[in-house]
Design a protein around this motif. Structure first.
Motif, PDB file in Angstrom:
ATOM      1  N   TYR A 190       0.823  -1.219   0.000  1.00  0.00           N
ATOM      2  CA  TYR A 190       0.000   0.000   0.000  1.00  0.00           C
ATOM      3  C   TYR A 190       0.858   1.270   0.000  1.00  0.00           C
ATOM      4  O   TYR A 190       0.793   2.060  -0.940  1.00  0.00           O
ATOM      5  CB  TYR A 190      -0.967  -0.020   1.190  1.00  0.00           C
ATOM      6  CG  TYR A 190      -1.953  -1.162   1.092  1.00  0.00           C
ATOM      7  CD1 TYR A 190      -3.152  -1.017   0.404  1.00  0.00           C
ATOM      8  CD2 TYR A 190      -1.661  -2.408   1.635  1.00  0.00           C
ATOM      9  CE1 TYR A 190      -4.042  -2.072   0.269  1.00  0.00           C
ATOM     10  CE2 TYR A 190      -2.537  -3.475   1.512  1.00  0.00           C
ATOM     11  CZ  TYR A 190      -3.725  -3.308   0.828  1.00  0.00           C
ATOM     12  OH  TYR A 190      -4.597  -4.365   0.690  1.00  0.00           O
ATOM     13  N   GLY A 243       1.711   3.039  -3.326  1.00  0.00           N
ATOM     14  CA  GLY A 243       0.358   3.566  -3.367  1.00  0.00           C
ATOM     15  C   GLY A 243      -0.593   2.525  -3.942  1.00  0.00           C
ATOM     16  O   GLY A 243      -0.170   1.546  -4.565  1.00  0.00           O
ATOM     17  N   ASP A 244      -1.890   2.713  -3.721  1.00  0.00           N
ATOM     18  CA  ASP A 244      -2.872   1.759  -4.233  1.00  0.00           C
ATOM     19  C   ASP A 244      -4.154   2.503  -4.599  1.00  0.00           C
ATOM     20  O   ASP A 244      -4.775   3.143  -3.743  1.00  0.00           O
ATOM     21  CB  ASP A 244      -3.161   0.683  -3.192  1.00  0.00           C
ATOM     22  CG  ASP A 244      -4.221  -0.289  -3.667  1.00  0.00           C
ATOM     23  OD1 ASP A 244      -3.970  -1.004  -4.658  1.00  0.00           O
ATOM     24  OD2 ASP A 244      -5.314  -0.323  -3.063  1.00  0.00           O
ATOM     25  N   LEU A 245      -4.520   2.393  -5.860  1.00  0.00           N
ATOM     26  CA  LEU A 245      -5.665   3.134  -6.375  1.00  0.00           C
ATOM     27  C   LEU A 245      -6.978   2.649  -5.777  1.00  0.00           C
ATOM     28  O   LEU A 245      -7.848   3.447  -5.418  1.00  0.00           O
ATOM     29  CB  LEU A 245      -5.711   3.008  -7.905  1.00  0.00           C
ATOM     30  CG  LEU A 245      -6.738   3.877  -8.630  1.00  0.00           C
ATOM     31  CD1 LEU A 245      -6.477   5.353  -8.365  1.00  0.00           C
ATOM     32  CD2 LEU A 245      -6.702   3.581 -10.131  1.00  0.00           C
ATOM     33  N   GLU A 246      -7.137   1.312  -5.667  1.00  0.00           N
ATOM     34  CA  GLU A 246      -8.408   0.754  -5.200  1.00  0.00           C
ATOM     35  C   GLU A 246      -8.770   1.248  -3.800  1.00  0.00           C
ATOM     36  O   GLU A 246      -9.931   1.534  -3.510  1.00  0.00           O
ATOM     37  CB  GLU A 246      -8.341  -0.781  -5.200  1.00  0.00           C
ATOM     38  CG  GLU A 246      -9.649  -1.428  -4.766  1.00  0.00           C
ATOM     39  CD  GLU A 246      -9.534  -2.934  -4.608  1.00  0.00           C
ATOM     40  OE1 GLU A 246     -10.289  -3.494  -3.781  1.00  0.00           O
ATOM     41  OE2 GLU A 246      -8.698  -3.558  -5.290  1.00  0.00           O
ATOM     42  N   THR A 247      -7.757   1.344  -2.934  1.00  0.00           N
ATOM     43  CA  THR A 247      -8.014   1.746  -1.541  1.00  0.00           C
ATOM     44  C   THR A 247      -7.757   3.233  -1.314  1.00  0.00           C
ATOM     45  O   THR A 247      -7.798   3.698  -0.172  1.00  0.00           O
ATOM     46  CB  THR A 247      -7.144   0.924  -0.583  1.00  0.00           C
ATOM     47  OG1 THR A 247      -5.748   1.129  -0.917  1.00  0.00           O
ATOM     48  CG2 THR A 247      -7.471  -0.552  -0.661  1.00  0.00           C
ATOM     49  N   HIS A 248      -7.432   3.962  -2.411  1.00  0.00           N
ATOM     50  CA  HIS A 248      -7.131   5.404  -2.330  1.00  0.00           C
ATOM     51  C   HIS A 248      -5.964   5.676  -1.367  1.00  0.00           C
ATOM     52  O   HIS A 248      -5.958   6.687  -0.658  1.00  0.00           O
ATOM     53  CB  HIS A 248      -8.373   6.195  -1.887  1.00  0.00           C
ATOM     54  CG  HIS A 248      -9.586   5.921  -2.718  1.00  0.00           C
ATOM     55  ND1 HIS A 248      -9.701   6.316  -4.027  1.00  0.00           N
ATOM     56  CD2 HIS A 248     -10.737   5.249  -2.421  1.00  0.00           C
ATOM     57  CE1 HIS A 248     -10.866   5.925  -4.515  1.00  0.00           C
ATOM     58  NE2 HIS A 248     -11.519   5.268  -3.568  1.00  0.00           N
ATOM     59  N   THR A 249      -5.001   4.755  -1.377  1.00  0.00           N
ATOM     60  CA  THR A 249      -3.810   4.935  -0.540  1.00  0.00           C
ATOM     61  C   THR A 249      -2.725   5.614  -1.364  1.00  0.00           C
ATOM     62  O   THR A 249      -2.299   5.091  -2.399  1.00  0.00           O
ATOM     63  CB  THR A 249      -3.276   3.579  -0.029  1.00  0.00           C
ATOM     64  OG1 THR A 249      -4.319   2.891   0.640  1.00  0.00           O
ATOM     65  CG2 THR A 249      -2.112   3.779   0.922  1.00  0.00           C
ATOM     66  N   LEU A 250      -2.285   6.788  -0.914  1.00  0.00           N
ATOM     67  CA  LEU A 250      -1.239   7.521  -1.633  1.00  0.00           C
ATOM     68  C   LEU A 250       0.120   6.904  -1.338  1.00  0.00           C
ATOM     69  O   LEU A 250       0.366   6.366  -0.253  1.00  0.00           O
ATOM     70  CB  LEU A 250      -1.242   8.989  -1.210  1.00  0.00           C
ATOM     71  CG  LEU A 250      -2.513   9.790  -1.529  1.00  0.00           C
ATOM     72  CD1 LEU A 250      -2.407  11.200  -0.957  1.00  0.00           C
ATOM     73  CD2 LEU A 250      -2.769   9.833  -3.033  1.00  0.00           C
ATOM     74  N   LYS A 251       0.993   6.982  -2.321  1.00  0.00           N
ATOM     75  CA  LYS A 251       2.369   6.536  -2.114  1.00  0.00           C
ATOM     76  C   LYS A 251       3.004   7.374  -1.017  1.00  0.00           C
ATOM     77  O   LYS A 251       2.928   8.608  -1.045  1.00  0.00           O
ATOM     78  CB  LYS A 251       3.160   6.677  -3.406  1.00  0.00           C
ATOM     79  CG  LYS A 251       4.615   6.237  -3.290  1.00  0.00           C
ATOM     80  CD  LYS A 251       5.318   6.340  -4.639  1.00  0.00           C
ATOM     81  CE  LYS A 251       6.783   5.927  -4.523  1.00  0.00           C
ATOM     82  NZ  LYS A 251       7.473   5.980  -5.827  1.00  0.00           N
TER      83      LYS A 251
END
Length: 502
Positions: A410, A414-422
């Motif tokens: 995550y 970053g991860d788009l599905e969970t809206h987690t920013l790098k």
């Protein structure tokens, strides 16, 4: 002062006539026809009874009348000679449940009825929640349930609820009865427990001194508390296992269940003794004693001993049986052990079944495991929720793998599905929380190596050397890992040498 009675038909915690009627009502297709008085009349072969009288019996504010009890005393005598004695009663109950006449007057056909099966299963679970039901009764109920003898099981449940279940129970009596039930297999007195609780609730500056005085008088709870404090190093700043052992022994001599388990645990872990076969056999004795006193952890520990052959001959079937016994009592580590076993057999459906049950009880390792299952199914939102749930446990119980997984999957990219920013700094923080894992040390090395390629400072170089040294000294380090690290570092180096034109 008027005594307050316990409602025996609340929360399915008593195997009472009220809860038997509730179970029948819950299963009935037409709730309006399954009123209390209707079911009560069916149970006692009556034509009519006053609704308020039934209500009092069901709540538990009044003892079931002697005339009604006599019906079941007579039935019990007949039942011993003729097992068909309850056929009419049970058929009447099934008629209420089904909403149509049930007139199959034989036990075999009754045993195939799914409604009766559901009622019996619910009431068996109620019996396990009822502290007053003797173990031998629960064992009998379990056997009948396993054999699918629902006719006999329902008959036995009725006999217990009507003839043996104490009614009414008052709040002031319940506490005393519960304590006595808990202590019935020990040599610990209610007064010992009261004295310890008084000290606990009035803990002050002289607590340790008072606790020792209580322990010197032979109080099992005080000895156990001192043992745990010594085991954790709360007195000297570091564990004193010899002292802890002395206090555990004093408590175990009074049949304190957890003290017996802890002695076995200390032996298995090598905190005392020398991990010889004879030592392990002694641990088995304490685990067996703890198990007989109702300690669920001991059941799981015995399973591990049979799995590994510690103090006993290795026996995987026996180990699995013990794990399942503890798992049936919702002991999370037994659930995990079953999950681990089924994973080793590539039976991931069964593994998931046990891990999810443990995770739903908030066990950290299992939560992380379910997170892994979800992530591999590409359900990253659900996975993240389980990883975070894994980190809600106490420091001593939480699995550091959850830190690694959140950082790796995550924050690192970053991860788009969970809206987690790098967030590289957050990734570093989480990898640091799990830095006893060689996998986390590798990721930290890669992060700082890439940083160094962009900003060659001594501070970053020192970080690289720090993690490189820790990796090389890690017990899991080998040539394969070495080659993998060298290959990854080379790729990072090449990546940073490429100029991207704009």
């Amino acid at each position: 002062m008027k005594r307050k009675y316990i409602k025996l038909n609340d929360n399915y915690s008593h195997l009472s006539i009220g809860n038997i009627i509730n179970a029948i009502k819950d299963e009935s297709k037409n709730k309006s026809s399954a009123i209390q008085s209707e079911v009560f009349c069916a149970l006692f072969n009556l034509d009519y009874i006053n609704e308020s009288t039934v209500n009092n019996y069901c709540i538990g504010s009044r003892s079931i009348g002697n005339d009604y009890k006599q019906i079941y005393i007579n039935l019990k005598k007949k039942y011993k000679k003729d097992e068909n004695s309850f056929v009419n009663i049970i058929c009447n109950i099934l008629t209420i449940i089904n909403g149509s006449i049930y007139d199959l007057k034989n036990i075999e056909s009754i045993n195939t009825n799914s409604n009766l099966k559901n009622v019996c299963t619910k009431l068996y679970n109620v019996s396990k929640n009822d502290l007053y039901v003797p173990k031998e009764n629960i064992t009998k109920f379990r056997k009948l349930l396993k054999l699918e003898k629902y006719y006999h099981l329902f008959s036995e449940l009725l006999l217990y609820a009507i003839l043996d279940k104490k009614q009414p129970l008052y709040e002031n009596e319940q506490t005393q009865n519960m304590v006595e039930t808990i202590l019935q297999n020990t040599d610990i007195s209610v007064i010992d427990l009261q004295n310890f609780l008084i000290l606990e609730l009035n803990e002050g500056i002289n607590f340790s001194h008072s606790l020792r005085n209580l322990a010197n008088d032979g109080n099992a709870y005080a000895n156990y508390r001192l043992a745990v404090m010594e085991y954790r190093g709360e007195f000297s700043g570091c564990p004193r296992y010899d002292k802890a052992y002395e206090y555990f022994i004093a408590s175990a001599n009074n049949n304190h269940p957890s003290a017996c388990w802890m002695i076995g645990n200390m032996i298995i872990k090598g905190k005392i003794g020398s991990k010889k076969h004879t030592d392990f056999k002694e641990a088995i004795k304490y685990f067996e004693k703890a198990k007989s006193l109702g300690n669920v952890a001991a059941i799981n520990s015995l399973g591990l001993c049979y799995k590994k052959g510690l103090g006993v001959n290795k026996n995987l079937d026996k180990a699995l049986k013990l794990f399942k016994e503890a798992a049936n009592k919702n002991y999370v580590y037994a659930l995990n052990n079953l999950g681990i076993y089924y994973e080793s057999q590539n039976d991931y459906n069964n593994a998931y079944k046990f891990f999810i049950k443990s995770a739903n009880l908030n066990e950290s390792y299992a939560c992380n495991k379910i997170g892994e299952y979800k992530r591999k199914e590409n359900k990253k939102q659900e996975a993240l929720e389980y990883y975070k749930k894994a980190l809600e446990s106490s420091t001593t119980e939480k699995t550091i793998w959850a830190y690694y997984n959140i950082a790796k999957y995550y924050y690192l990219d970053g991860d788009l599905e969970t809206h987690t920013l790098k967030d590289i700094e957050k990734a570093i923080e989480y990898f640091e929380h799990s830095n006893t894992l060689i996998e986390s040390l590798e990721e930290l090395l890669y992060i700082y190596y890439e940083k160094y390629l962009n900003n060659k400072t001594n501070e970053i170089l020192n970080k690289i050397n720090h993690y490189k040294t820790r990796i090389e000294n890690h017990p899991q380090y080998n040539d394969k890992i070495k080659k993998s690290i060298e290959s990854k570092l080379e790729k990072l180096k090449q990546k940073n040498l490429i100029k991207i034109p704009f």
